[in-house]
Each structure stands twice: as structure tokens, then as C-alpha cells.
Design a protein around this motif. Structure first.
Motif, PDB file in Angstrom:
ATOM      1  N   SER A 156       0.851  -1.232  -0.074  1.00 33.88           N
ATOM      2  CA  SER A 156      -0.061   0.000  -0.024  1.00 33.88           C
ATOM      3  C   SER A 156       0.880   1.283  -0.026  1.00 33.88           C
ATOM      4  O   SER A 156       1.792   1.451   0.766  1.00 33.88           O
ATOM      5  CB  SER A 156      -0.974   0.001   1.507  1.00 33.88           C
ATOM      6  N   TYR A 179      -6.400  -6.935   2.520  1.00 38.34           N
ATOM      7  CA  TYR A 179      -7.493  -5.853   2.926  1.00 38.34           C
ATOM      8  C   TYR A 179      -6.710  -4.954   4.040  1.00 38.34           C
ATOM      9  O   TYR A 179      -6.107  -5.402   4.991  1.00 38.34           O
ATOM     10  CB  TYR A 179      -8.578  -6.676   3.485  1.00 38.34           C
ATOM     11  N   HIS A 184      -9.339  -0.622   2.205  1.00 38.42           N
ATOM     12  CA  HIS A 184      -9.065  -1.192   0.814  1.00 38.42           C
ATOM     13  C   HIS A 184      -8.710  -2.427   0.507  1.00 38.42           C
ATOM     14  O   HIS A 184      -8.146  -3.130   1.275  1.00 38.42           O
ATOM     15  CB  HIS A 184      -7.974  -0.042   0.384  1.00 38.42           C
ATOM     16  N   ILE A 186      -6.822  -4.710  -2.041  1.00 41.69           N
ATOM     17  CA  ILE A 186      -5.714  -4.326  -2.990  1.00 41.69           C
ATOM     18  C   ILE A 186      -5.294  -5.903  -3.616  1.00 41.69           C
ATOM     19  O   ILE A 186      -4.933  -6.835  -3.017  1.00 41.69           O
ATOM     20  CB  ILE A 186      -4.333  -3.621  -2.367  1.00 41.69           C
ATOM     21  N   ASP A 208      -6.171  -1.420  -6.758  1.00 41.81           N
ATOM     22  CA  ASP A 208      -7.012  -1.068  -5.905  1.00 41.81           C
ATOM     23  C   ASP A 208      -8.211  -1.623  -6.525  1.00 41.81           C
ATOM     24  O   ASP A 208      -8.669  -0.862  -7.478  1.00 41.81           O
ATOM     25  CB  ASP A 208      -7.228   0.267  -5.129  1.00 41.81           C
ATOM     26  N   THR A 210     -11.150  -2.152  -4.657  1.00 41.78           N
ATOM     27  CA  THR A 210     -12.292  -1.878  -3.744  1.00 41.78           C
ATOM     28  C   THR A 210     -13.595  -1.541  -4.279  1.00 41.78           C
ATOM     29  O   THR A 210     -14.639  -1.990  -3.920  1.00 41.78           O
ATOM     30  CB  THR A 210     -12.051  -0.891  -2.408  1.00 41.78           C
ATOM     31  N   LEU A 254      -3.736   4.294  -5.761  1.00 41.55           N
ATOM     32  CA  LEU A 254      -4.525   3.952  -4.738  1.00 41.55           C
ATOM     33  C   LEU A 254      -5.257   5.428  -4.241  1.00 41.55           C
ATOM     34  O   LEU A 254      -4.508   6.137  -3.999  1.00 41.55           O
ATOM     35  CB  LEU A 254      -3.748   3.260  -3.766  1.00 41.55           C
ATOM     36  N   THR A 255      -6.254   5.093  -4.300  1.00 47.02           N
ATOM     37  CA  THR A 255      -7.232   6.391  -3.592  1.00 47.02           C
ATOM     38  C   THR A 255      -7.232   6.326  -2.124  1.00 47.02           C
ATOM     39  O   THR A 255      -6.991   5.260  -1.480  1.00 47.02           O
ATOM     40  CB  THR A 255      -8.748   6.086  -4.139  1.00 47.02           C
ATOM     41  N   ARG A 258     -12.157   6.091   1.789  1.00 46.82           N
ATOM     42  CA  ARG A 258     -12.509   4.668   2.753  1.00 46.82           C
ATOM     43  C   ARG A 258     -13.759   4.115   2.281  1.00 46.82           C
ATOM     44  O   ARG A 258     -14.579   5.077   2.127  1.00 46.82           O
ATOM     45  CB  ARG A 258     -12.341   5.300   4.231  1.00 46.82           C
ATOM     46  N   THR A 259     -13.841   3.029   2.265  1.00 46.76           N
ATOM     47  CA  THR A 259     -14.998   2.338   1.841  1.00 46.76           C
ATOM     48  C   THR A 259     -16.209   2.305   2.879  1.00 46.76           C
ATOM     49  O   THR A 259     -15.653   2.220   4.077  1.00 46.76           O
ATOM     50  CB  THR A 259     -14.751   0.878   1.125  1.00 46.76           C
TER      51      THR A 259
END
Length: 774
Positions: A156, A179, A184, A186, A208, A210, A254-255, A258-259
């Protein structure tokens, strides 16, 4: 006086010889039964613990394993220390520190045979390999552990910690999914290939993914998900081919977003194609990762009403074990489904015994479809998927943190939060055998529904044995039925004609037919398989019309005989008229052969096989039940004929004379007097023929396709119990499950024959008492 004494001595000697012979026969049969039963008895035994040992550990255990002989175990702690301990003495043999941790803490681990993937709280992923080598000094064996650190990657760019990791790899490809604690998912992949100039080229990338499943909230209607998800995956691939940027950040950045969907468990299959994600809502998301750069979401399935807390694959990575927060343990599998837009659907195929607390870990066996499950209350279950049974239950008292199966599936290892390592040696040789797996429908891997299947071996080590005896019992019944349909009418009517109508000068026919009983069954099977079966396949249209022409020819023969001048009839002796039928029947056969092609072309409209398939829905196999019926008929007819003829010949002449004197014709006398009176003997003949047909081996083996299928179709093959024993026993490992199941098949034949013969003897005695009064 001397002659009386000699007779007494002879009578006594005969009495003792007969008594001893009969007793010896009974004892031999009983000994045979006991021997077979003792070979079958281990199938009835439950799994058991043979030894229990406890060792101390020195920290939080992340993963562990053991060598093939359960002599050396390794323990991986969360600080990166790997300890190798002797399971005999408990002594520390070797210690290894995973390099490159730099103060990081291991938070998750995944084991792929000897390959282990470790993930840390700062986003690093380590791949190591642990193996054991053996050396011998005299009779003593020394096991030496070896650790190989393969690679390290940063998972990450956000430096987030990893909560869960799953990984698989081979010589050229590694795929890992992690995870992170910032929500995320990945995907990390590396592939090694060849360039056009035959140079090695290695590709590594992270992605990513997600967004593949976050867009589908847990409230979405599950029924519509597969089509939508597949469509999205196809669109995303098309955009990737066109160089467009997809919504899930196909550029690889990678953003920081947050999901809103948590992940509780991950599982990646051996083929590195299917990634399964468990969630707190009880859903499992299936992501196709074959295209590493453009994975897509396949389906979302509701697998539980509570959170999915553990995922794991069984040996072969086809069946997925799902454990949930309510303690449920179920096995799911991809099954063909026409209602699904992509042709497959994840379905529940096995339900196992539930824990009373959340399931937190799954450990598969490396030998069969068995697996371990552990719950937070310290309970560990040893399960088997095929038989759907929980074989053993263990209790540690504290929450397990790691568990493992020994490579030979004869040892279980569990580490708990109380810093203890439990070792249980187990005896569990036949976990897949239950009454259901032997005689019930079972949902096997790769099948669309539960079925009766016999398939004892496969091409890979992860093969799931299918040991249902039902197809073999069905095949035995099918072969016996078709044999008796052919043999019983021919044998009984031939005996009736020979005993009541045939002229004494032609009685030589009886010993000739009896000689047929001496023909080796292997010769009959050889002729049936290599001569009769191809001949019938070529002439089958002629065989279809042959009964019609034979019946017609017999009618013509009767008319000819009726109008034959009296002087012509005088040439024949009474009882030899049947010889007139021979040229007519031969002529009918010749005509049928000549007209077979015409019948096939004009009536069946081409090839008869296609007509069977198109009109009747039947498949014609060259070696089929008709061939077996005819071939086994030649083996059974002499037995039925001989015994029936003796029974009919022994009918008292007074009964026959009385019937004829009262005005009955010879045919009426034969049907209404002789057959009923001789029925006990005829019944015995049929039962003996039945026993011969049930136990026949070589004819069934050589004259059928030997396929264990369950269809009454006359034109396909089958596999009988006796033939199966002959085929399988040379390859069955001594003392193994297949070996003992084959003995169970022989026990079934033994008991069936005994019961049928006992019932037949009872019926015969009653019939004899009834007709002896005549």
C-alpha cells in the motif's frame, strides 16, 4: 453275518463322511463370511485420538505447520520469529528471524502448502518457504528444517496496515489480495514470461479493486446481481482495451477514499482465478482475477444471516468452506446453472455440524476433503465434506489463534491464546464412508446435483473418491434381469419339449446342452465382446425385424406341415417334427439380413443410431445389456434346462396317463399337469440360474462397456458388483478405503445370495409339499 457287519460299517462310515463333509462345508462358508466381515469392519469404526501432547509457546502465534512424520513443528510469531521445536522432546531445534520487518508486526498469514505469505501492520507482504529435509544415520532419522525468504513487497502506498491476506503462486505467477485497515482491497500480482527474443520478462503491479464490490450495497436485490456484475466486468474490460480509465481507478493509483463495506475474510483459489470476499452482512462477493489488470465482480451471494467470519478452500480449491458468526459451517461450490447469466452459480452443497460460537479459522486436509474448523469458545471440529460428518471434537478452553493439519492428515495442531500448543495424533482411515455415501445421493465436486456415482480413482491427488454402491447394485440387477429374461423361457420350454415331446432317438440333445455349462465364462465373454457385439452393431436393423420373420416362418411351416401328404409325414418319427422348422427359421434369418438395410433406409430414415437418439432418446453402445443377456444366457440356460428337465422327467407317469385318459391333449397335460407338478424343481433351477447370473464376472466384464451408469436402456452398458471387484481389486491399496469397500461389495453379494437361496429353498419346500399330494 459278515455281510451285515460290512454294511453297518459302510453305513456308519458313509454317515460320518457325509456329516463331516457337510459340517466342513458350513464351517468354510462361515469362515469366509467372517473373513470378509473382518475386512469390512474397519469401515464401521469411528475416528479416534491415539495420543495427545501439549507444548508451550512464547508469544502470539500467527501460523504453524509440521513435517510429514510429526517430528518437527514450526511456529511463526507476530514479531517475525520462527521457532522449530521437537515434538518428541519439546526442545527448541532452531530459531529464524524474518528479515526486513524493522519493528513491524505480522497481522495476518496465509499458507499455500510450503509457501507462506505474511502481512504486517505497515503494509508489507513477505513470502517465505519452509521445507524439511531428511537424513539417516543407521536406523535413526533426522529431520532438518529449512527457511527460504523469497521476496518482500509493499502492498500500500498509503502505508496502511493489513488486516487480512490471501495468496497463491506457482513457478511463474504470484497473486495476492490484501485488505487494509483503511478499508481498501488491493490485488498484487507478478508474472514471469518470455519475450519474443526468449528473454525472461517479469511484470509486477498492484491494483485497488475496492470499487468492484463497494458499489453494490448489502441491501441490493441479490437475484439481479450476477447479470449486472458480469455486464459491468465486460464493460470495464472493453474500456481497458480502448485505453479508457475505468471507475475503479485503472491507472493503478490507490485512492485515499475509505469504503463503506467491511471485509471479514478472504480466499483465493489455487488457480489464481477466483477471489472470494466475506462481509459482516453474510454476503460473499466473487471476483474474477484471471485478467490481473482488469478483474471484475462476478456475483454476490447471500450465504448466511450473520457475518461471514472464515473462508477456506478444501483440497483442490473447488469447494469453499464458509464459517459464520453464528457458528454455522457450510460448503459452497460453483455449479452450472442455466438461470445464471454467466452459466455458473455459487451454491450450498454440504451442511456440517455448527459450533456454538463464531467460527474463526478453517484448515484443510492435504490428503482428502476433510478440514478443521475452530470457534472462539475453543472448540475445534474435524469435519469431512463428502460424508457431511463431524468426526472428532476437541476443546482447548481458550480461543484458538492458529491451527494446522499434518501433511498425512493423521495429526492436528492448535495454538491458543493461553500460549499452549496442542498436538493430537488421530486415527481416521476412512472418513468418507457413511451409509449415505455408500447408498445415498451425494453432491460431489463438479456435479450439478446430488447423484449416485462410482468413480474410485482420478488423475490428480485432489480427486474426490465417489464410492456409491448403488450404480453397481443397479448394474447387477440389470444384467441379471436381462439374462433371466432370455435364459428362463428358453431353458424351461426347451426342457419341457425335451422331456415330453422329443423322440428318444434325439435325447442326445440333453448331454450336449449340459456340456455347454462347462464352457469357461472367459471364452463366452471374449466371443461376446469381440465377435457378437460388433456383429450385432452391424446387423441391428435386421435383428429388429427378425422376430417378425421368424414368427411368420413358423406359421408357414405349420401350414406346410398341415397340408403335407400323409405319406410325407410318415417319413418322420413322432417327436422329430421340430426338425421341419429348422430350414424355415434359417430362411427367415437370411431374409431378415437381406432386408435389414432396406428397413434401416426407408423406415428408420438413415442410420438406426441416429433414429434411436432422435426419436427414442436412446444411445446405442456397441457393448450393451442385450449382448450381455445373450452371452450370459448361454452360461445360464444349461443350468436351468438340466434341472428343469430332470424335474419334469420325474413327474409320475400315472399323472400323465390319467390326464391323457381323461381326454387332455399332450400340450394340455404338459401345461396343466407337468409344469405345476415340477414347479418346485423349476423354481430351484431359476434360483440357481439367478445365482450364476448375479455372480458372473468375466462375461459382464468383457461384454459391457463396464460403465457404472443407472439406466434401464437395453442398448447401453453397466457395471456389476462382481465385475467391479475384478477390475478394481488389483489396483486397490491394501487396507485402504477402496480395498475395504470392494470387500463390502463382496459381502453384499454373499449375503444377497444367501438370503435369496434361503427364501428359494423355503418356497421350494412349500411347493413340494403342496404338489406331493397329487
Amino acid at each position: 453275518m459278515k455281510s451285515l457287519k460290512r454294511r453297518r460299517y459302510a453305513d456308519r462310515a458313509a454317515h460320518w463322511v457325509i456329516t463331516l463333509g457337510g459340517t466342513a462345508t458350513v464351517l468354510v462358508i462361515l469362515a469366509l463370511f467372517i473373513f470378509i466381515f473382518l475386512e469390512v469392519y474397519p469401515l464401521l469404526q469411528d475416528a479416534r485420538i491415539t495420543k495427545e501432547t501439549t507444548h508451550s509457546v512464547h508469544g502470539k502465534v500467527i501460523s504453524m505447520g509440521v513435517d510429514d512424520h510429526q517430528e518437527v513443528a514450526y511456529i511463526i510469531y507476530n514479531n517475525g520469529v520462527i521457532e522449530f521445536i521437537s515434538l518428541k522432546s519439546g526442545a527448541l531445534l532452531k530459531k529464524h528471524h524474518v528479515s526486513g520487518l524493522d519493528g513491524s508486526v505480522i497481522t495476518s498469514a496465509d499458507k499455500d502448502h510450503d509457501r507462506l505469505v505474511l502481512a504486517t501492520n505497515d503494509g508489507k507482504v513477505f513470502t517465505i518457504s519452509i521445507s524439511f529435509s531428511e537424513s539417516f544415520a543407521g536406523d535413526s532419522r533426522a529431520v532438518t528444517p529449512e527457511v527460504l525468504e523469497e521476496k518482500k513487497v509493499k502492498a500500500s502506498k498509503l502505508k496502511a496496515g493489513i488486516l487480512n491476506v490471501t495468496s497463491r503462486g506457482d513457478d511463474s505467477t504470484d497473486v495476492t489480495a490484501v485488505y487494509t485497515n483503511d478499508g481498501h482491497l488491493i490485488l498484487i500480482a507478478s508474472e514471469t514470461g518470455k519475450t519474443p527474443l526468449d528473454n525472461e520478462e517479469k511484470k509486477e503491479f498492484q491494483k485497488d479493486i475496492t470499487g468492484l464490490f463497494v458499489a453494490h450495497s448489502i441491501n441490493q436485490n441479490t437475484a439481479s446481481v450476477p447479470y449486472l456484475l458480469q455486464t459491468e466486468g465486460i464493460e470495464r474490460r472493453e474500456k481497458a482495451k480502448a485505453g479508457m480509465q475505468t471507475a475503479d481507478n485503472s491507472s493503478g493509483d490507490l485512492t485515499e477514499q475509505r469504503t463503506g463495506t467491511e471485509i471479514t475474510s478472504l480466499a483465493l483459489d489455487l488457480f489464481m482465478e477466483n477471489l472470494y470476499i466475506g462481509t459482516p452482512s453474510g454476503d460473499v462477493f466473487h471476483i474474477d482475477v484471471r485478467d490481473r489488470e482488469n478483474p471484475y465482480l462476478v456475483e454476490k451471494v447471500k450465504v448466511s444471516e450473520s457475518a461471514v467470519t472464515a473462508l477456506g478452500f478444501l483440497l483442490g480449491d473447488v469447494s469453499l468452506v464458509v464459517g459464520d458468526a453464528s457458528g454455522g459451517v457450510n460448503v459452497w461450490m460453483q455449479v452450472r446453472d442455466d438461470r445464471s447469466s454467466w452459466g455458473w452459480a455459487l451454491k450450498k452443497v454440504h451442511i456440517l455440524r455448527s459450533h456454538k460460537a463464531p467460527v474463526i479459522a478453517v484448515a484443510p486436509s492435504m490428503r482428502d476433503k476433510g478440514f478443521l474448523t475452530a470457534a472462539t469458545d475453543g472448540t475445534i471440529y474435524l469435519n469431512h465434506a463428502t460424508s457431511e460428518q463431524t468426526l472428532l471434537r476437541f476443546k482447548t478452553g481458550y480461543t484458538p489463534v492458529a491451527l494446522a493439519f499434518s501433511p498425512k492428515a493423521n495429526g492436528i495442531f492448535v495454538a491458543d491464546t493461553n500460549n499452549r500448543l496442542f498436538q493430537w495424533r488421530i486415527f481416521n482411515p476412512h472418513p468418507e464412508i457413511t451409509v449415505k455415501t455408500l447408498f445415498g445421493r451425494v453432491w460431489y465436486e463438479g456435479y450439478e446435483k446430488p447423484e449416485f456415482v462410482w468413480q474410485s480413482t482420478g488423475g490428480t491427488d485432489d480427486f474426490e473418491p465417489k464410492l456409491s454402491l448403488v450404480p453397481l447394485i443397479f448394474g447387477t440387477i440389470k444384467g441379471t434381469l436381462y439374462t433371466l429374461v432370455i435364459a428362463v423361457p428358453i431353458g424351461i420350454f426347451a426342457a419341457l419339449y425335451t422331456s415330453q415331446f422329443l423322440h428318444n432317438s434325439l435325447k442326445i440333445i440333453k448331454p450336449v446342452i449340459e456340456i455347454m455349462a462347462a464352457l469357461p465364462s472367459v471364452i463366452l465373454g471374449f466371443l461376446a465382446g469381440l465377435w457378437l457385439a460388433p456383429l450385432m452393431e452391424r446387423m441391428f436393423p435386421a435383428i429388429i425385424i427378425m422376430p417378425f420373420f421368424i414368427t411368420l416362418s413358423i406359421g408357414i411351416a405349420l401350414v406346410v406341415w398341415k397340408y403335407l401328404p400323409v405319406i410325407g409325414k410318415g417319413w418322420y418319427r413322432h417327436g422329430t417334427e421340430v426338425l421341419v422348422l429348422i430350414p424355415f427359421i434359417i430362411g427367415a434369418i437370411v431374409v431378415s439380413i437381406q432386408l435389414g438395410g432396406v428397413f434401416e433406409t426407408n423406415i428408420l430414415r438413415g442410420d438406426y443410431r441416429e433414429w434411436f437418439s432422435r426419436v427414442l432418446g436412446l444411445k446405442y453402445d456397441q457393448r450393451n445389456a442385450v449382448v450381455v443377456g445373450i452371452a450370459m444366457g448361454f452360461a445360464v440356460i444349461p443350468l436351468i434346462f438340466t434341472i428343469s428337465e430332470d424335474a419334469m422327467s420325474n413327474v409320475p407317469k400315472s399323472l400323465i396317463s390319467a390326464s391323457l385318459a381323461l381326454g387332455a391333449t399332450p400340450w394340455q397335460t404338459a401345461v396343466r399337469v407337468i409344469l405345476p407338478t415340477a414347479s418346485p424343481g423349476i423354481f430351484s433351477a431359476i434360483m440357481i440360474g439367478f445365482g450364476r447370473a448375479v455372480g458372473e464376472t468375466m462375461i459382464v466384464l468383457m461384454a459391457t462397456g463396464n460403465t457404472p451408469i443407472m439406466e434401464w436402456n437395453l442398448f447401453n452398458g453397466f457395471r456389476a458388483l462382481s465385475a467391479n471387484i475384478a477390475v478394481e481389486i488389483p489396483e486397490a491399496p491394501f487396507g485402504g478405503t477402496l480395498y475395504r469397500v470392494l470387500f463390502l461389495a463382496s459381502l453384499l453379494l454373499f449375503v444377497t445370495t444367501f438370503i435369496v437361496n434361503t427364501l428359494a429353498e423355503t418356497v421350494r419346500r412349500r411347493m413340494r409339499l403342496k404338489y406331493n399330494k397329487l
